[in-house]
Design a protein around this motif. Structure first.
Motif: not given
Length: 98
Positions: A54, A88-89, A92
């Motif tokens: 991230l 999930r981020e 995507r």
């Protein structure tokens, strides 16, 4: 280099002193985080893997979206650890199926 040789412990030790500020381009900063993500993944630590990816995604999205090795880790995270924070981020953002 250590993670490429499957020596996660040495890689974590080597990475302990690294700071993002020491790298001058977004790509190099992100690469530091993707390298650490590989190490965490080798250690079967999905939370740390996702967190590192991230950060890399926020610094230089292309380092996560366009590198096949990173996309593979994101795919596996999505398949095995979908409920882990940030996965999930990542899925995507990398546009990989899970």
């Amino acid at each position: 280099m250590h993670w490429a040789l499957s020596d996660a412990r040495a890689a974590l030790e080597a990475g302990r002193g690294l700071r993002e500020q020491r790298f001058h381009t977004p790509e190099r900063k992100a690469r530091m985080h993707t390298d650490l993500a590989h190490v965490w993944w080798m250690q079967q630590r999905p939370e740390q893997t996702a967190a590192a990816l991230l950060v890399a995604l926020r610094v230089s999205p292309a380092e996560v979206r366009e590198r096949s090795a990173i996309r593979q880790v994101v795919t596996e995270l999505g398949q095995r650890h979908r409920r882990t924070t940030g996965v999930r981020e990542l899925v995507r953002a990398a546009s990989v199926s899970a």
